[in-house]
Scaffold this active site. Structure first.
Site, PDB file in Angstrom:
ATOM      1  N   ASP A  72      -0.224 -18.025  -7.044  1.00 59.51           N
ATOM      2  CA  ASP A  72       0.294 -16.714  -7.448  1.00 59.51           C
ATOM      3  C   ASP A  72      -0.881 -15.790  -7.731  1.00 59.51           C
ATOM      4  O   ASP A  72      -1.223 -15.507  -8.877  1.00 59.51           O
ATOM      5  CB  ASP A  72       1.186 -16.890  -8.684  1.00 59.51           C
ATOM      6  CG  ASP A  72       2.075 -15.685  -8.937  1.00 59.51           C
ATOM      7  OD1 ASP A  72       2.081 -14.760  -8.098  1.00 59.51           O
ATOM      8  OD2 ASP A  72       2.756 -15.657  -9.976  1.00 59.51           O
ATOM      9  N   GLU A  85       1.629 -10.583  -0.520  1.00 55.19           N
ATOM     10  CA  GLU A  85       2.089  -9.221  -0.234  1.00 55.19           C
ATOM     11  C   GLU A  85       3.454  -9.234   0.450  1.00 55.19           C
ATOM     12  O   GLU A  85       3.645  -9.898   1.466  1.00 55.19           O
ATOM     13  CB  GLU A  85       1.084  -8.491   0.653  1.00 55.19           C
ATOM     14  CG  GLU A  85       1.419  -7.018   0.846  1.00 55.19           C
ATOM     15  CD  GLU A  85       0.305  -6.237   1.528  1.00 55.19           C
ATOM     16  OE1 GLU A  85       0.259  -5.007   1.370  1.00 55.19           O
ATOM     17  OE2 GLU A  85      -0.535  -6.866   2.221  1.00 55.19           O
ATOM     18  N   ASP A  95       0.844  -1.191   0.000  1.00 55.84           N
ATOM     19  CA  ASP A  95       0.000   0.000   0.000  1.00 55.84           C
ATOM     20  C   ASP A  95       0.882   1.244   0.000  1.00 55.84           C
ATOM     21  O   ASP A  95       2.091   1.174  -0.197  1.00 55.84           O
ATOM     22  CB  ASP A  95      -0.954  -0.020   1.199  1.00 55.84           C
ATOM     23  CG  ASP A  95      -0.206  -0.204   2.520  1.00 55.84           C
ATOM     24  OD1 ASP A  95       0.933   0.288   2.625  1.00 55.84           O
ATOM     25  OD2 ASP A  95      -0.757  -0.833   3.447  1.00 55.84           O
ATOM     26  N   HIS A 109       0.928  -8.746  -4.472  1.00 50.17           N
ATOM     27  CA  HIS A 109      -0.034  -7.745  -3.995  1.00 50.17           C
ATOM     28  C   HIS A 109       0.737  -6.469  -3.666  1.00 50.17           C
ATOM     29  O   HIS A 109       1.170  -6.246  -2.529  1.00 50.17           O
ATOM     30  CB  HIS A 109      -0.771  -8.276  -2.758  1.00 50.17           C
ATOM     31  CG  HIS A 109      -1.846  -7.378  -2.246  1.00 50.17           C
ATOM     32  ND1 HIS A 109      -3.175  -7.535  -2.575  1.00 50.17           N
ATOM     33  CD2 HIS A 109      -1.799  -6.300  -1.414  1.00 50.17           C
ATOM     34  CE1 HIS A 109      -3.893  -6.609  -1.970  1.00 50.17           C
ATOM     35  NE2 HIS A 109      -3.085  -5.843  -1.256  1.00 50.17           N
TER      36      HIS A 109
END
Length: 497
Positions: free
Chosen positions: A465, A474, A82, A414
């Site tokens: 994946d 992530e 993020d 991610h």
């Protein structure tokens, strides 16, 4: 009669545990993995990027951070996939980068030692900014996580609120301030020889940060003004007391001051440091605390701290499958496993502690006593190496969990910046919801976040994946930071077993 744990006496056990048929036995290039583990941090940078930025698909971001409080809070690292700067895990990342340099910097090539210190300074500089308004205020986070997690956009395009979250005295933030104390103290040791002036600045700020942490005791996640924005992301689940002891222990190591020695000695039981001794990560520092303080007993004969060493040995013994008593769990293929997501954070942090404790024992010509077993330091190194090799590809998937290392590695991680077209290839902004098409795409990420270690497989050793499965796909800075030290050791000692 003690059973001495040596290869000749336990050939079958070693063969079964370390060389299972499901594993590849390929020799790994630990030097390459080390270089990439450090390079990863350049992909997580916030702020103005330098001219020598090697992760060239990244550009400047978060340039207004702190302006609402009339303070410069640019820089630092985004914690994971993020675009939020969470100080709690960032400070832990900083501590572990510094500890990697302190314990294993001597094993690093000069170029990678330099790169490690650059990565360390990037976060320590930011942490200095976050404590610059002490003694009355500490900043604990930048970026509205609710808004950020509702969008899929590059850090360079961020249009979500860049809220700067501050804790003002007498409100507490002991866990963040305590970990920041540890980070600044450890960094001061890491920079002591190469930049003594900067080292002193770090230490001075560590002292005043600890004063805030200890004077206003309590958890930042209990603060009504910010708890809905720090939880459930980086809530203080384990209590703040371990960070107070952790910060004091690092100040003791950095200063040699007797007052910090007295603090960790007298507060061990009141602060519950004899509980959860087999945990170590961004939230629970007890396992690392016990290993760190054990050095004073093993090498400094500080027997008044013997209880810390006893807990450290209990933790180490729980990792030895042949020992009696409680054990940590391993998957069928040998990966350290703990309930919850992001399994590889446990593998990297615990491997780090195994190597550090082995170093302490070796320097004093000691072994680990686990009931009737006498465990030599090399056995602890063997346990750590198994975790490293699993991460790098010796696993049932035949997959390296480090992006960019080996022939097969996760391609759909991610991570916003990695999964969206770079600003170099797509100069036009990609707004909040416009990025969803890239999130939902089954195509590989266009930008390779070299060196990123993902969350990893589940208890069944399986990994899909899948970009949407953030618990597995992530990467985080606090998975990589301890891995830097671990890889430095094995790059210099590839045959260690």
């Amino acid at each position: 009669m003690k059973l001495h744990l040596h290869p000749l006496s336990l050939v079958f056990f070693f063969f079964f545990f370390f060389f299972r048929p499901t594993m590849s036995s390929n020799q790994h290039d630990y030097s390459d993995a080390l270089s990439k583990s450090i390079l990863f941090f350049e992909g997580q940078r916030s702020g103005y990027l330098p001219n020598d930025q090697r992760m060239t698909w990244r550009r400047n971001s978060g340039l207004s951070d702190g302006w609402t409080h009339n303070i410069d809070l640019t820089g630092g690292y985004y914690d994971a996939g993020d675009n939020v700067k969470f100080n709690f895990p960032m400070a832990f990342t900083t501590t572990m980068l510094a500890w990697s340099v302190i314990e294993f910097g001597e094993f690093m090539p000069s170029s990678e030692l330099r790169n490690s210190l650059v990565a360390l300074r990037w976060s320590s500089n930011y942490l200095l900014k976050s404590v610059s308004q002490l003694p009355n205020r500490i900043f604990v986070q930048v970026g509205d996580p609710i808004a950020d997690h509702n969008c899929w956009e590059r850090p360079e395009d961020m249009d979500t609120p860049r809220t700067a979250y501050a804790v003002n005295a007498p409100n507490p933030a002991s866990e963040v301030a305590g970990e920041t104390t540890a980070a600044l103290s450890a960094a001061s040791i890491a920079f002591r020889s190469s930049d003594p002036g900067y080292s002193q600045t770090l230490l001075q700020n560590a002292v005043k940060t600890f004063q805030f942490a200890d004077m206003y005791r309590g958890a930042y996640s209990s603060n009504d003004d910010i708890k809905n924005d720090v939880c459930p992301f980086y809530c203080d689940f384990n209590g703040f007391q371990d960070e107070l002891l952790w910060g004091a222990a690092w100040l003791r190591k950095a200063t040699g001051d007797e007052s910090y020695l007295n603090y960790i000695e007298s507060n061990r039981e009141p602060f519950g440091a004899n509980d959860n001794v087999d945990e170590f990560g961004w939230d629970n520092k007890v396992g690392g605390l016990n290993v760190l303080v054990s050095k004073e007993v093993i090498e400094g004969n500080m027997y008044n701290l013997e209880a810390y060493k006893a807990s450290a040995e209990s933790f180490m013994c729980s990792l030895v499958p042949e020992s009696s008593g409680p054990h940590v769990e391993y998957t069928s293929a040998g990966l350290l496993y703990k309930p919850g997501g992001s399994q590889l954070q446990h593998a990297t942090t615990i491997s780090f502690l195994l190597l550090v404790y082995a170093q302490y024992l070796s320097r004093s010509s000691l072994s680990l006593n686990c009931g009737t077993l006498t465990v030599p330091p090399d056995y602890l190194r063997r346990l750590a190496k198994k975790q490293v090799d699993y991460i790098l590809g010796n696993n049932p998937m035949g997959l390296s969990y480090m992006v960019g290392y080996g022939e097969r590695y996760p391609k759909r991680i991610h991570h916003r910046g990695s999964s969206l077209p770079s600003i170099v290839d797509h100069p036009e902004a990609i707004r909040c919801k416009d990025g969803s098409v890239y999130f939902n795409s089954t195509e590989p990420n266009p930008n390779v976040l070299i060196g990123a270690v993902v969350g990893g497989p589940g208890e069944d050793d399986m990994y899909d994946d899948d970009r949407s499965d953030f618990r597995k796909s992530e990467p985080t800075t606090y998975i990589n930071a301890p891995f830097v030290g671990v890889l430095a050791y094995f790059a210099a000692n590839p045959g260690s077993s």
